[in-house]
Write an enzyme that holds these catalytic residues in place. Structure first.
Site, short mmCIF file in Angstrom:
data_model
loop_
_atom_site.label_atom_id
_atom_site.label_comp_id
_atom_site.label_asym_id
_atom_site.label_seq_id
_atom_site.Cartn_x
_atom_site.Cartn_y
_atom_site.Cartn_z
N LYS A 637 27.75 32.84 30.20
CA LYS A 637 27.46 32.59 28.52
C LYS A 637 26.39 33.07 28.49
O LYS A 637 25.60 32.28 28.86
CB LYS A 637 27.84 31.24 28.24
CG LYS A 637 28.20 31.23 26.31
CD LYS A 637 27.29 30.24 25.89
CE LYS A 637 25.22 30.26 25.54
NZ LYS A 637 24.64 31.36 24.30
N GLU A 848 5.83 23.18 28.16
CA GLU A 848 5.72 24.42 28.24
C GLU A 848 5.78 25.08 26.87
O GLU A 848 6.45 24.30 26.07
CB GLU A 848 6.95 25.21 28.89
CG GLU A 848 7.57 25.63 29.25
CD GLU A 848 8.66 26.26 29.94
OE1 GLU A 848 9.66 26.10 29.27
OE2 GLU A 848 8.92 27.36 30.18
P1 NDP Z 1 17.73 27.23 26.34
O1 NDP Z 1 17.60 25.88 26.96
O2 NDP Z 1 17.79 27.14 24.68
O3 NDP Z 1 18.59 28.76 26.49
C1 NDP Z 1 19.25 28.91 27.00
C2 NDP Z 1 21.11 28.87 27.81
O4 NDP Z 1 21.59 27.36 27.40
C3 NDP Z 1 21.60 29.91 26.00
O5 NDP Z 1 22.38 30.49 26.86
C4 NDP Z 1 21.90 28.93 25.21
O6 NDP Z 1 23.18 28.97 24.96
C5 NDP Z 1 22.65 27.72 26.08
N1 NDP Z 1 22.50 26.52 25.47
C6 NDP Z 1 22.17 25.65 24.46
N2 NDP Z 1 22.20 25.00 24.61
C7 NDP Z 1 23.73 24.62 25.13
C8 NDP Z 1 24.25 23.20 25.52
N3 NDP Z 1 24.36 22.62 25.26
N4 NDP Z 1 25.19 23.54 26.19
C9 NDP Z 1 25.35 24.33 26.61
N5 NDP Z 1 24.45 25.39 27.32
C10 NDP Z 1 23.31 26.16 26.04
O7 NDP Z 1 16.76 28.76 26.94
P2 NDP Z 1 15.56 30.09 27.03
O8 NDP Z 1 17.44 30.90 26.34
O9 NDP Z 1 15.33 29.51 25.53
O10 NDP Z 1 15.06 30.90 27.96
C11 NDP Z 1 13.91 30.25 27.90
C12 NDP Z 1 13.74 28.93 28.46
O11 NDP Z 1 14.73 28.88 30.50
C13 NDP Z 1 11.91 28.70 29.28
O12 NDP Z 1 12.43 27.01 28.68
C14 NDP Z 1 12.35 29.28 30.95
O13 NDP Z 1 11.51 28.42 31.47
C15 NDP Z 1 13.27 28.64 31.17
N6 NDP Z 1 13.89 29.42 32.09
C16 NDP Z 1 13.66 29.49 33.85
C17 NDP Z 1 13.88 29.62 35.06
C18 NDP Z 1 13.74 29.16 36.01
O14 NDP Z 1 13.82 29.66 37.29
N7 NDP Z 1 13.77 28.25 36.43
C19 NDP Z 1 14.21 31.52 34.89
C20 NDP Z 1 13.47 31.79 33.45
C21 NDP Z 1 13.59 30.78 32.27
P3 NDP Z 1 22.05 29.77 22.86
O15 NDP Z 1 21.20 31.31 23.07
O16 NDP Z 1 23.63 30.00 22.46
O17 NDP Z 1 21.58 28.99 22.31
#
Ligand code: NDP
Length: 970
Positions: A637, A848
């Site tokens: 996903k 963040e």
């Molecule tokens: P999100 O948490 O908003 O989304 C990540 C993924 O989770 C997306 O595919 C999203 O889908 C999905 N998602 C959202 N809600 C749910 C749910 N309830 N259940 C299951 N899946 C869900 O993060 P971002 O995409 O905005 O990414 C940025 C964040 O990621 C930042 O906080 C960053 O720090 C972190 N990050 C951490 C890394 C690490 O290695 N520690 C590396 C890169 C980023 P949808 O797009 O449909 O909302």
């Protein structure tokens, strides 16, 4: 200076000295650098340090004074006035000069403008003071103006990017023209110095462009450098000569061996690039002679300046010039100030032209710049030796370098200290896991062909925008009639693609497909699974530019960042393939008579992969490839904002031959299908990377056992960060500023690893801020379709609004120190913003923000700095800039973060080299790209068999037994 360690410590100490002002600090550093040295100097130094501790103020001054004295040997003067004294003395000995302004690395346009002004000032001064000086040889003097200025091109533009020569020229030419104009009026000569390979092509282009302009095309008093250690040197020289011939006016080439040999080798090895320099020293010497011939044979169009201290290179140029009948007054030898005095004298006596390369600058800082150059190039060590050719026979000195070529050993590779990792029996040594893995290479945008391929890919990608992409379930393309549009954040009217949206029925369908495929896939050989990943990597390599171009459009990545993401994706595939081969075979746990136990791994089952948008290919591919190679089937996903890149990953794996059902592509709303699958009884493993909010929800929800669930769910959970970088009071600010700015604002601060808190010790706070703010003001902000951008748009409107809200919060909590004004009006461009007077409890210091916003926190000392750095909920990355060995050790031990970076940027982890991931609220403690990552996707299992029959047992037990993985064939 013959003891390597002592030499390095000595250079490092001189390097830091200029930044130390208090006696106590100087003595502390002296102590840290020298007292535990295990060589003949140690007792001497120890006694000196002990004595220095008694009266640190006096000792500090004494040391500064001593090093300044040493600097005098290599720096021709502190300022224009001071340098004139030296130049006059040299004139009396018939030695000419070229002056080079020493200074800090230029990190901002303010500093670049200052450098340009210093150049002009120096020119004026030298012209005035040398009026009436006549040519020492009195012949062909029109070719060799008395005043000669060497200009460092990188000091005139802080944002020079190899990918964008046009931008560099657009910024450099206006700064250079007034200098050139004035030099011409004053009858002076200007030479463009050559620095690292990254800037070489730009410098050559700039030279040709400027001196083809009407105003300068008939000006002969200009020169450029060719570095003989470069493999490109011959082609570049021919190109210059052709250009010069077409221009119809002479120009000069200074031929040198090159001063960045170590640096070029290290940089290329780190990035997987072809090493641009010759690896054997004699090869450069041979090339120097070849280029000497080319230059002298083209004497009609080019004036030669031979920059070498090697008597053979010098003698060869002399002999060749004689052979070709070129008068001694028509070329010159250039040698460094403070070196090779006897050679200079001999050359003058023989009737040759000699010019000294004279660095000018404040002694102590100047010395540290010189030493820094030395550290960059230890092969230059002769530089500091006054008697540089002791005990070498004439024959050896004049030996033809060609004789040394065959059989000359290549320089030793960096040696790895194995320390106490030797096994007790001494038989084998544990090799770091990354050592057996060779990373995929980055695209080197220094090369025009690569720049053009990227431009072509962007043009081509533009024609593909707006396409529709299906779901892929059980190998079938599925269209639901509903789509999610993905926009270009630089230009939101532009739709990058429409991806079919999955709902709950499709999620169920995908799960069923993954479950049915699981049995077969889990029993597919490790080799076959590993090869699938390798084929996927090969396809990515083939489609590399296309994929990078797509990232530029879909997520606003600058060129090099986009390429880095594709490289990382390839690395994940290749590294995990290798790691699975290493850990996959059932392995004997212990040799014990009569019994054998084999530990091995089974896949967990069905994996749900939920990825963020910010490393759209790498993270999605990393989690997916780990799941597949370990024998799990997967549902991926992607994030909505990067769903087209997700579709590309699916295409790649389909082309690589992933069997139906093993990988299922399920774009849709995370809150609907993501949440549904997270809760599903049949999902065995969730690999999530994203925000803390979503991550914690998944962690909690996955912990509940649902009716009918047969296995505990395992969650790999990587979340956000609030990463702090500490700048110690003795830090090298040239590095600290550039790296902190890049860590904070590179890719708009939208990296989980980005620096969002800069923790600065009050002792150098003022200086840090001064340089930091002007560096931020110089960053290139704009549409990343243009090469060389550092800051592009944030991902979407929601992110834009959220970051703006944080900026408003920052304004109310702290002091706005800087905010860019000139950002594009179209697109989601948030201006790079810096807050000061931030305290650790403020929201902008705790939460963040995930955008180009940096909070600066001033602290008293290192104790407070570390306390502040560790005072967040997160523990992802951290950085520390210092030149104090003791403080560095302390930071290594005390900073709480999954990835701690010392004296470098805190972003840009490389697979195998920097296993990546955090703890506390940043994650569950897993390391993507690390040797143990795959274990997260596996269930360990041990099979033990009693092999004793009536007291008899076989003596030999095999180390590995693959048959444990496969059911017997019937
Ligand atoms: P999100 O948490 O908003 O989304 C990540 C993924 O989770 C997306 O595919 C999203 O889908 C999905 N998602 C959202 N809600 C749910 C749910 N309830 N259940 C299951 N899946 C869900 O993060 P971002 O995409 O905005 O990414 C940025 C964040 O990621 C930042 O906080 C960053 O720090 C972190 N990050 C951490 C890394 C690490 O290695 N520690 C590396 C890169 C980023 P949808 O797009 O449909 O909302």
């Amino acid at each position: 200076m013959r003891d390597e360690h002592f030499k390095v410590q000595m250079f490092r100490f001189v390097d830091v000295l200029a930044s130390l002002h208090r006696g106590g600090e100087i003595v502390r550093h002296l102590d840290e650098y020298f007292t535990d040295m295990r060589n003949g100097f140690a007792p001497l130094v120890r006694t000196g340090v002990q004595a220095a501790k008694i009266v640190p103020w006096i000792s500090g001054q004494l040391l500064r004074w001593n090093v300044s004295g040493m600097a005098r040997q290599f720096i021709a003067g502190k300022n224009p006035h001071d340098v004139m004294k030296t130049l006059r003395k040299r004139r009396a000995k018939n030695i000419g000069f070229t002056v080079d302004l020493l200074g800090e690395a230029v990190v901002s346009e303010r500093e670049a403008t200052e450098y340009a002004a210093r150049c002009l000032e120096l020119l004026e001064y030298l012209a005035r003071e040398t009026q009436g000086w006549i040519d020492p040889l009195g012949k062909n003097s029109e070719l060799f103006p008395v005043v000669n200025l060497s200009v460092k091109i990188s000091a005139l533009y802080s944002q020079m990017n190899p990918a964008d020569p046009a931008d560099a020229t657009a910024h450099l030419a206006p700064k250079l023209r007034p200098i050139l104009r004035r030099a011409r009026e004053l009858g002076a000569f200007v030479n463009f110095d050559m620095e690292s390979y990254a800037h070489k092509n730009i410098t050559l282009e700039l030279f040709k462009t400027l001196f083809t302009e009407t105003e300068f095309h008939d000006w002969p008093h200009v020169g450029i450098v060719i570095q003989a250690y470069l493999r490109d040197a011959e082609a570049d020289l021919f190109d210059l000569i052709d250009w010069g011939r077409a221009r119809g006016t002479r120009f000069t080439v200074r031929l040198v061996k090159g001063a960045y040999w170590d640096y070029e080798k290290i940089k290329s090895s780190q990035n997987g690039w072809n090493i641009p320099v010759y690896l054997q020293k004699p090869e450069s010497d041979v090339n120097f002679e070849l280029l000497t011939r080319i230059l002298l044979e083209n004497e009609k169009n080019v004036t030669s300046a031979f920059g070498s201290h090697n008597v053979r290179s010098i003698a060869h140029a002399q002999a060749l010039a004689d052979q070709l009948g070129i008068d001694r007054s028509r070329f010159e030898f250039q040698l460094l100030y403070g070196m090779a005095g006897p050679i200079k004298r001999a050359l003058v006596e023989m009737g040759y032209r000699v010019r000294e390369y004279c660095p000018v600058g404040e002694l102590l800082p100047g010395m540290s710049y010189l030493v820094r150059r030395l550290l960059e190039n230890t092969s230059n060590e002769g530089f500091l030796r006054a008697k540089f050719s002791d005990n070498v026979s004439e024959q050896q000195l004049l030996r033809d370098p060609r004789e040394l070529l065959n059989g000359a050993a290549a320089p030793p590779a960096t040696s790895v200290t194995t320390g106490d990792r030797q096994l007790p029996d001494g038989a084998s040594v544990d090799v770091p896991p990354g050592d057996t893995y060779e990373n995929a290479s980055l695209v080197n945008f220094v090369y025009k062909e690569n720049q053009e391929q990227m431009r072509a890919a962007l043009r081509q990608m533009r024609t593909q925008l707006g396409k529709k992409y299906p779901l892929v379930i059980n190998g079938q393309k599925i269209w639901t009639g509903k789509t999610i549009a993905s926009f270009n954040p630089s230009s939101p009217k532009e739709i990058v693609g429409h991806v079919t949206e999955a709902g709950i029925p499709e999620a169920e369908h995908a799960l069923e497909a993954a479950r049915s495929a699981s049995k077969q896939w889990s029993r597919t050989t490790i080799e076959e699974r590993a090869r699938l990943l390798e084929r996927a990597a090969a396809i990515m390599e083939r489609r590399r530019y296309e994929l990078s171009a797509l990232e530029v459009f879909e997520v606003g990545k600058p060129w090099a960042e986009a390429d880095g993401d594709i490289r990382e994706a390839m690395d994940f595939c290749l590294f995990y393939a290798q790691q699975m081969r290493l850990i996959g075979r059932p392995r004997l746990t212990q040799h014990v008579p009569g019994e054998e136990s084999y530990q091995h791994y089974w896949p967990r089952g069905v994996a749900l992969i939920v990825a963020p948008w910010n490393f759209p290919m790498a993270i999605l591919c990393g989690m997916t490839s780990a799941a597949l190679v370990t024998g799990n089937t997967a549902i991926i996903k992607p994030a909505e904002q990067a769903a087209v890149i997700g579709a590309m990953l699916m295409e790649i794996f389909a082309e690589a031959g992933v069997p139906p059902g093993v990988l299922n592509f399920l774009p849709g709303k995370g809150s609907i299908i993501g949440a549904h699958l997270v809760d599903h009884k049949d999902v065995n493993l969730i690999a999530f990377t994203g925000s803390r909010e979503v991550g914690l929800r998944i962690w909690e929800s996955a912990g509940q056992t649902r009716p009918g669930q047969l296995q505990l769910k395992h969650v790999v959970c990587e979340m956000g960060g609030k990463n702090g970088v500490i700048i110690d009071s003795d830090a090298d600010l040239d590095e600290a500023i550039v790296d902190s700015i890049y860590s904070a604002f590179g890719y708009q601060g939208q990296k989980c690893s980005a620096c969002s808190r800069l923790i600065v010790l009050e002792e150098n706070y003022r200086r840090v801020m001064q340089r930091l703010l002007s560096a931020a003001a110089s960053l290139r902000v704009g549409n990343p379709e243009e090469p060389g951008m550092t800051v592009g748009p944030v991902i979407d409107k929601t992110a834009y609004d959220r970051i703006q809200e944080y900026i408003a919060i920052g304004k109310s909590e702290a002091t706005l120190a800087f905010q860019r004004k000139d950002v594009p009006a179209e697109g989601y461009f948030v201006p790079p913003t810096i807050f000061v007077d931030v305290t650790p409890e403020m929201r902008i210091a705790r939460e963040e923000i995930f955008g180009p916003v940096l909070s600066v926190i001033k602290v008293r000392d290192l104790d407070e700095a570390i306390e502040v750095a560790n005072s967040t909920d997160y523990a992802l990355t951290a950085g520390f800039f210092s030149r104090s060995p003791a403080n560095i050790e302390r930071a290594k031990a005390e900073i709480v973060a999954g990835n701690v970076y010392i004296n470098r940027s805190c972003t840009g982890a490389v697979v195998g080299r920097h296993p990546f991931g955090g703890f506390k609220m940043s994650g569950g403690g897993t390391k993507a790209g690390g040797a143990d990552y795959l274990l997260q996707f596996l269930l360990p299992r041990v099979v033990t068999e009693n092999i004793t029959r009536h007291g008899f047992a076989p003596e030999e037990t095999p180390q590995y037994r693959e048959e444990f993985l496969w059911p017997p064939k019937r």
